[in-house]
Write an enzyme that holds these catalytic residues in place. Structure first.
Site, short mmCIF file in Angstrom:
data_model
loop_
_atom_site.label_atom_id
_atom_site.label_comp_id
_atom_site.label_asym_id
_atom_site.label_seq_id
_atom_site.Cartn_x
_atom_site.Cartn_y
_atom_site.Cartn_z
CB THR A 35 28.05 2.84 -13.59
OG1 THR A 35 27.00 1.98 -13.46
CG2 THR A 35 27.75 4.24 -13.23
CG ASP A 74 28.05 -8.62 -18.55
OD1 ASP A 74 26.60 -8.59 -17.80
OD2 ASP A 74 28.30 -8.07 -19.60
CG ASN A 118 23.22 -4.19 -18.63
OD1 ASN A 118 24.02 -5.34 -18.71
ND2 ASN A 118 22.98 -3.45 -17.60
CB THR A 144 12.80 2.83 -10.69
OG1 THR A 144 12.38 4.41 -10.65
CG2 THR A 144 12.44 2.24 -11.87
CE1 TYR A 182 16.95 2.33 -14.86
CE2 TYR A 182 15.57 4.19 -14.72
CZ TYR A 182 16.45 3.34 -14.07
OH TYR A 182 16.34 2.83 -12.62
N1 LIG Z 1 20.31 6.15 -7.61
C1 LIG Z 1 18.91 6.28 -7.58
O1 LIG Z 1 18.43 7.15 -7.46
C2 LIG Z 1 17.90 5.16 -7.82
C3 LIG Z 1 16.70 5.38 -7.75
C4 LIG Z 1 15.71 4.22 -8.02
C5 LIG Z 1 16.08 2.91 -8.31
N2 LIG Z 1 17.71 2.80 -8.76
C6 LIG Z 1 18.22 1.68 -9.26
O2 LIG Z 1 18.79 1.16 -8.17
C7 LIG Z 1 19.90 0.28 -8.75
C8 LIG Z 1 21.51 1.08 -8.37
O3 LIG Z 1 21.61 2.24 -8.79
P1 LIG Z 1 22.93 3.08 -8.59
O4 LIG Z 1 22.43 4.70 -8.55
O5 LIG Z 1 23.79 2.72 -7.57
O6 LIG Z 1 23.49 2.74 -10.08
P2 LIG Z 1 24.97 2.68 -10.62
O7 LIG Z 1 25.04 2.83 -12.09
O8 LIG Z 1 25.73 3.72 -9.67
O9 LIG Z 1 25.20 1.44 -10.18
C9 LIG Z 1 24.75 0.15 -10.71
C10 LIG Z 1 26.12 -0.87 -10.94
O10 LIG Z 1 25.81 -1.97 -11.58
C11 LIG Z 1 26.77 -2.25 -12.62
N3 LIG Z 1 26.37 -3.07 -13.64
C12 LIG Z 1 25.51 -2.65 -14.65
N4 LIG Z 1 25.22 -3.61 -15.35
C13 LIG Z 1 25.93 -4.72 -14.96
C14 LIG Z 1 26.03 -5.97 -15.39
N5 LIG Z 1 25.42 -6.41 -16.73
N6 LIG Z 1 26.86 -6.81 -14.91
C15 LIG Z 1 27.38 -6.57 -13.49
N7 LIG Z 1 27.44 -5.20 -13.13
C16 LIG Z 1 26.53 -4.30 -13.91
C17 LIG Z 1 27.53 -0.88 -12.80
O11 LIG Z 1 28.81 -1.10 -13.20
C18 LIG Z 1 27.18 -0.38 -11.39
O12 LIG Z 1 28.47 -0.35 -10.70
C19 LIG Z 1 19.76 0.38 -10.50
O13 LIG Z 1 19.25 -0.73 -10.63
C20 LIG Z 1 18.96 1.56 -10.48
O14 LIG Z 1 18.08 1.53 -11.61
C21 LIG Z 1 18.41 3.79 -8.46
#
Ligand SMILES: NC(=O)c1ccc[n+]([C@@H]2O[C@H](COP(=O)([O-])OP(=O)(O)OC[C@H]3O[C@@H](n4cnc5c(N)ncnc54)[C@H](O)[C@@H]3O)[C@@H](O)[C@H]2O)c1
Length: 390
Positions: A35, A74, A118, A144, A182
């Site tokens: 991210t 990863d 991913n 989600t 997504y």
């Molecule tokens: N924030 C929201 O409002 C929300 C709402 C519904 C669902 N979600 C889901 O919750 C989860 C977390 O959301 P968030 O807002 O904290 O997102 P974010 O992008 O801040 O956090 C995701 C983390 O996962 C890491 N990541 C991604 N791909 C990776 C990989 N292949 N290997 C290792 N690390 C990896 C990223 O570097 C990041 O730090 C996500 O799956 C998102 O789809 C979030």
């Protein structure tokens, strides 16, 4: 309990790591910093500065006395996630490690394919690694609410529904029609997790969460402990974007007529609900479906809440309606069921109207930093184009 958090460097992952350590759990983080890199790629950054992982862990120890371990890697590399699970043997794995921006997935073919690869490969790897290391591990997967789209029926809190088609009855997976590449990766993950549960009796909590907003939890008491706060057109959720617009003195940009309704919740309520679901796991062999949000709000209602909160900070915010870059209904029915979390004793503490002023107050000290990314706020990524210039 030992909990491994995949995506521990993210917005939810860091906040949940702090909450679980505060509750006495042993937390192991995993992240590949995707991210941070992808937000930089679109010319943006977190509105509030965040420390690197090593410094974050040190700050959590100095300020709260928390100890956290971390594996950089990863989850789409099977050997990596298998080794991490084998070494750590967690009771629960929380899976947040996905590309989570709908606009990012709509930029062009490469970004759509990266998001598919991913997210779907990461989840498949987790399922296989868990089956090899410890098949009874509890997987808490962040799905989600966006998987459903905006159907004209009450969204059940259930993986299956009974239907009658041409006079014959059957049980099918709850219908979904996601609105971006997504969101479709999340639908595919849900289906893959359902198959794993059917054939291997995996233990899963699949959480259909609405958009989360805010900068604070009980543990985020010091600027060294801040979690990221994205606001640009690709990575920002609407509430954070409106708050940043208010801080910069530019109109709040409501997409379309502003009638789009979603279920929102604060970061504090999100980590609270997640802790409950981790501490009260699904039954062994159960695929538990949970809807997680606190209040249903339209874009117009959110804009009014932020406008009112800005006034308290002496800012006279205006609301502009601009062409919607997405393809989505802006007048629709929306009524998801919520019964699992209340049944576990979850009582939301905060409404958006309680928190919006705090969000703006937290952003104001970083106005000069945010100013640098002013041109990243207006939407460039359009659903109707197959190639979006960056
Ligand atoms: N924030 C929201 O409002 C929300 C709402 C519904 C669902 N979600 C889901 O919750 C989860 C977390 O959301 P968030 O807002 O904290 O997102 P974010 O992008 O801040 O956090 C995701 C983390 O996962 C890491 N990541 C991604 N791909 C990776 C990989 N292949 N290997 C290792 N690390 C990896 C990223 O570097 C990041 O730090 C996500 O799956 C998102 O789809 C979030």
């Amino acid at each position: 309990m030992k909990v491994m958090i995949l995506g521990a460097d993210g917005y939810l992952g860091w906040a949940l790591s702090l909450r679980l350590m505060a509750r006495g759990h042993d937390v192991v983080g995993v992240d590949n910093f995707a991210t941070r890199k992808s937000v930089a790629e679109v010319g943006s950054d977190s509105a509030i500065p965040i420390l690197g992982m090593e410094d974050r862990i040190k700050a959590a120890k100095d300020i709260h006395g928390f100890k956290m371990r971390f594996h950089e890697g990863d989850v789409t590399r099977y050997e990596f996630i298998h080794k991490a699970l084998k070494e750590e043997k967690p009771d629960t794995v929380v899976h947040f490690a996905e590309q989570r921006s709908a606009p990012y997935s709509m930029i062009n073919a490469q970004h759509a394919a990266y998001t598919m690869q991913n997210n779907i490969v990461g989840t498949i790897n987790l399922i296989y690694a868990m089956m090899d290391v410890n098949p009874s591990m509890h997987v808490v997967k962040m799905a989600t609410m966006g998987e459903y789209g905006t159907p004209n029926f009450d969204i059940p809190e259930s993986a299956f529904v009974e239907v009658e088609i041409n006079g014959k009855k059957d049980r099918i997976t709850t219908p979904k029609f996601a609105g971006s590449w997504y969101h479709w990766t999340k639908v595919h993950d849900t289906n893959n997790l359902l198959l794993a549960n059917k054939i291997w009796k995996t233990t899963v909590t699949n959480i259909f969460q609405g958009p989360v907003y805010g900068t604070r939890t009980k543990e985020i008491t010091d600027e060294k402990l801040h979690t990221r706060c994205d606001f640009d057109e690709v990575w920002g959720t609407v509430v954070n974007r409106f708050a940043v617009e208010a801080v910069l003195g530019i109109p709040l940009t409501a997409y379309g007529a502003g009638g789009q309704i979603r279920g929102y919740l604060s970061l504090e309520d999100s980590v609270d609900a997640l802790s409950l679901l981790i501490e009260n796991p699904a039954q062994k062999g159960e695929h538990r479906t949970v809807n997680q949000f606190v209040e249903l709000l339209s874009i117009n209602e959110i804009a009014e809440i932020v406008k009112k909160a800005a006034k308290k900070e002496g800012i006279d915010a205006k609301i502009d309606h601009i062409e919607n870059p997405r393809v989505e209904a802006d007048k629709h029915y929306y009524n998801p069921e919520v019964k699992v979390l209340p049944g576990l004793g979850f009582r939301p503490k905060l409404k958006m109207s309680d928190l919006a002023a705090q969000l703006i107050a937290d952003l104001l000290p970083y106005k000069a930093r945010i100013e640098k990314f002013r041109d990243r706020i207006m939407p460039h990524t359009r659903w109707t184009r197959t190639e979006n210039a960056r």
